[in-house]
Design an enzyme around this catalytic site. Structure first.
Site, mmCIF file in Angstrom:
data_model
loop_
_atom_site.group_PDB
_atom_site.id
_atom_site.type_symbol
_atom_site.label_atom_id
_atom_site.label_comp_id
_atom_site.label_asym_id
_atom_site.label_seq_id
_atom_site.Cartn_x
_atom_site.Cartn_y
_atom_site.Cartn_z
ATOM 1 N N ASP A 190 0.831 -1.199 0.000
ATOM 2 C CA ASP A 190 0.000 0.000 0.000
ATOM 3 C C ASP A 190 0.872 1.257 0.000
ATOM 4 O OD1 ASP A 190 -2.286 1.463 0.028
ATOM 5 O OD2 ASP A 190 -2.857 0.985 2.088
ATOM 6 N N HIS B 151 2.842 3.361 -9.005
ATOM 7 C CA HIS B 151 2.662 1.932 -9.322
ATOM 8 C C HIS B 151 3.889 1.390 -10.065
ATOM 9 C CE1 HIS B 151 -1.296 2.209 -7.754
ATOM 10 N NE2 HIS B 151 -1.817 2.886 -8.761
ATOM 11 N N LEU C 86 11.047 -20.434 -4.549
ATOM 12 C CA LEU C 86 9.918 -19.604 -4.095
ATOM 13 C C LEU C 86 8.737 -19.703 -5.061
ATOM 14 C CD1 LEU C 86 8.997 -17.082 -2.257
ATOM 15 C CD2 LEU C 86 9.790 -15.697 -4.175
HETATM 16 C C1 FPP Z 1 -1.775 0.304 -3.324
HETATM 17 O O1 FPP Z 1 -1.328 1.628 -3.455
HETATM 18 C C2 FPP Z 1 -1.370 -0.502 -4.419
HETATM 19 C C3 FPP Z 1 -2.208 -1.097 -5.317
HETATM 20 C C4 FPP Z 1 -3.654 -0.972 -5.307
HETATM 21 C C5 FPP Z 1 -1.714 -1.942 -6.366
HETATM 22 C C6 FPP Z 1 -0.434 -2.632 -6.105
HETATM 23 C C7 FPP Z 1 0.359 -2.550 -7.327
HETATM 24 C C8 FPP Z 1 1.696 -2.500 -7.385
HETATM 25 C C9 FPP Z 1 2.581 -2.622 -6.211
HETATM 26 C C10 FPP Z 1 2.398 -2.297 -8.671
HETATM 27 C C11 FPP Z 1 2.093 -3.269 -9.686
HETATM 28 C C12 FPP Z 1 2.311 -4.639 -9.244
HETATM 29 C C13 FPP Z 1 2.868 -5.571 -9.989
HETATM 30 C C14 FPP Z 1 2.959 -6.956 -9.500
HETATM 31 C C15 FPP Z 1 3.410 -5.270 -11.308
HETATM 32 P P1 FPP Z 1 -2.411 2.767 -3.560
HETATM 33 O O2 FPP Z 1 -2.555 3.114 -4.981
HETATM 34 O O3 FPP Z 1 -3.666 2.333 -2.886
HETATM 35 O O4 FPP Z 1 -1.708 3.881 -2.769
HETATM 36 P P2 FPP Z 1 -2.414 5.028 -1.891
HETATM 37 O O5 FPP Z 1 -3.177 4.318 -0.796
HETATM 38 O O6 FPP Z 1 -1.262 5.811 -1.388
HETATM 39 O O7 FPP Z 1 -3.311 5.796 -2.814
#
Ligand code: FPP
Length: 228
Positions: free
Chosen positions: A15, A32, A126
């Site tokens: 997150d 992201h 893994l």
């Molecule tokens: C949360 O941050 C993250 C997500 C909803 C998506 C997770 C995606 C990634 C880590 C990148 C892509 C993954 C791969 C495997 C290629 P948020 O957008 O909710 O952040 P915020 O809470 O600060 O808005």
């Protein structure tokens, strides 16, 4: 590197990508993109430590409600990531698996997921599990339907065999970044006895060093599983 006693199954709620981007004056999508790089580093590190399962929350059943452009960007990023990572998976003995209801994704993304799963199926190190269009409540309902269809007796063993995580061990260590302290519909059954760690670090800033420190703390915790 803390290589002693790695947890068998680590699950992470990644997150804070959006907040990281905002802090840098960038668009959310840049967060992201940076987050995907961290996925790569942490995955290789876990493979080297001898962790058996690393389950990452990459897209939830609720994430479709984000702005259309952000959802489209995440879909493209996932596909690009999977295609790029094949070599890394093969070089590091990593098996790839996806959990969640994949039927909602484009045929192209579904095919890429299947291809990477197949090409890495014989790797014994893994297992990197990506939770994609995943929600624990949805998974549990789908498992109950499967149990009914197969006319199986309702037991823990039969139920677990119908979950998307069938065959994986239960979660030992659950980490959530960015300071939020909740499970957000993630692996509710599988986290029954997980040790939980919440860090204020935003996912794009999360390092292998911080993971080592968390594992060190994890190894100091006494896990009693309801006993004394
Ligand atoms: C949360 O941050 C993250 C997500 C909803 C998506 C997770 C995606 C990634 C880590 C990148 C892509 C993954 C791969 C495997 C290629 P948020 O957008 O909710 O952040 P915020 O809470 O600060 O808005």
């Amino acid at each position: 590197m803390n290589s002693q006693n790695p947890p068998k199954h680590i699950a992470i709620i990644m997150d804070g990508n959006g907040r990281w981007a905002k802090k840098q004056g960038l668009k959310r999508t840049a967060g992201h993109e940076e987050g995907a790089k961290v996925v790569r580093n942490i995955t290789i590190h876990c493979a080297k430590l001898g962790v058996k399962y690393l389950t990452l929350y990459a897209f939830s059943t609720e994430n479709w409600s984000r702005p259309k452009l952000e959802v489209e960007y995440l879909m493209r990023l996932l596909e690009k990531y999977l295609k790029n990572e094949l070599d890394t998976f093969l070089q590091n003995g990593i098996r790839f698996k996806a959990i969640g209801d994949l039927s909602k994704f484009s045929k192209s993304l579904q095919n890429t997921i299947k291809e990477i799963e197949e090409k890495t199926a014989n790797n014994l190190g893994l297992t990197q599990v990506l939770a994609l269009n995943y929600g624990s409540k949805d998974e549990i309902l789908r498992a109950i339907k499967k149990l009914n269809e197969k006319n199986l007796e309702v037991t823990e063993k039969n139920f677990e065999a119908c979950l998307d995580t069938a065959g994986f061990s239960e979660v030992d260590l659950l980490i959530r970044t960015s300071g939020e302290v909740r499970l957000s519909n993630y692996l509710l059954w599988q986290n029954a006895y997980a040790e939980m760690f919440f860090t204020n670090t935003l996912w794009p800033d999360f390092t292998t060093n911080e993971l080592d420190n968390i594992i060190e703390d994890f190894n100091k915790r006494q896990r009693r599983f309801g006993g004394v």
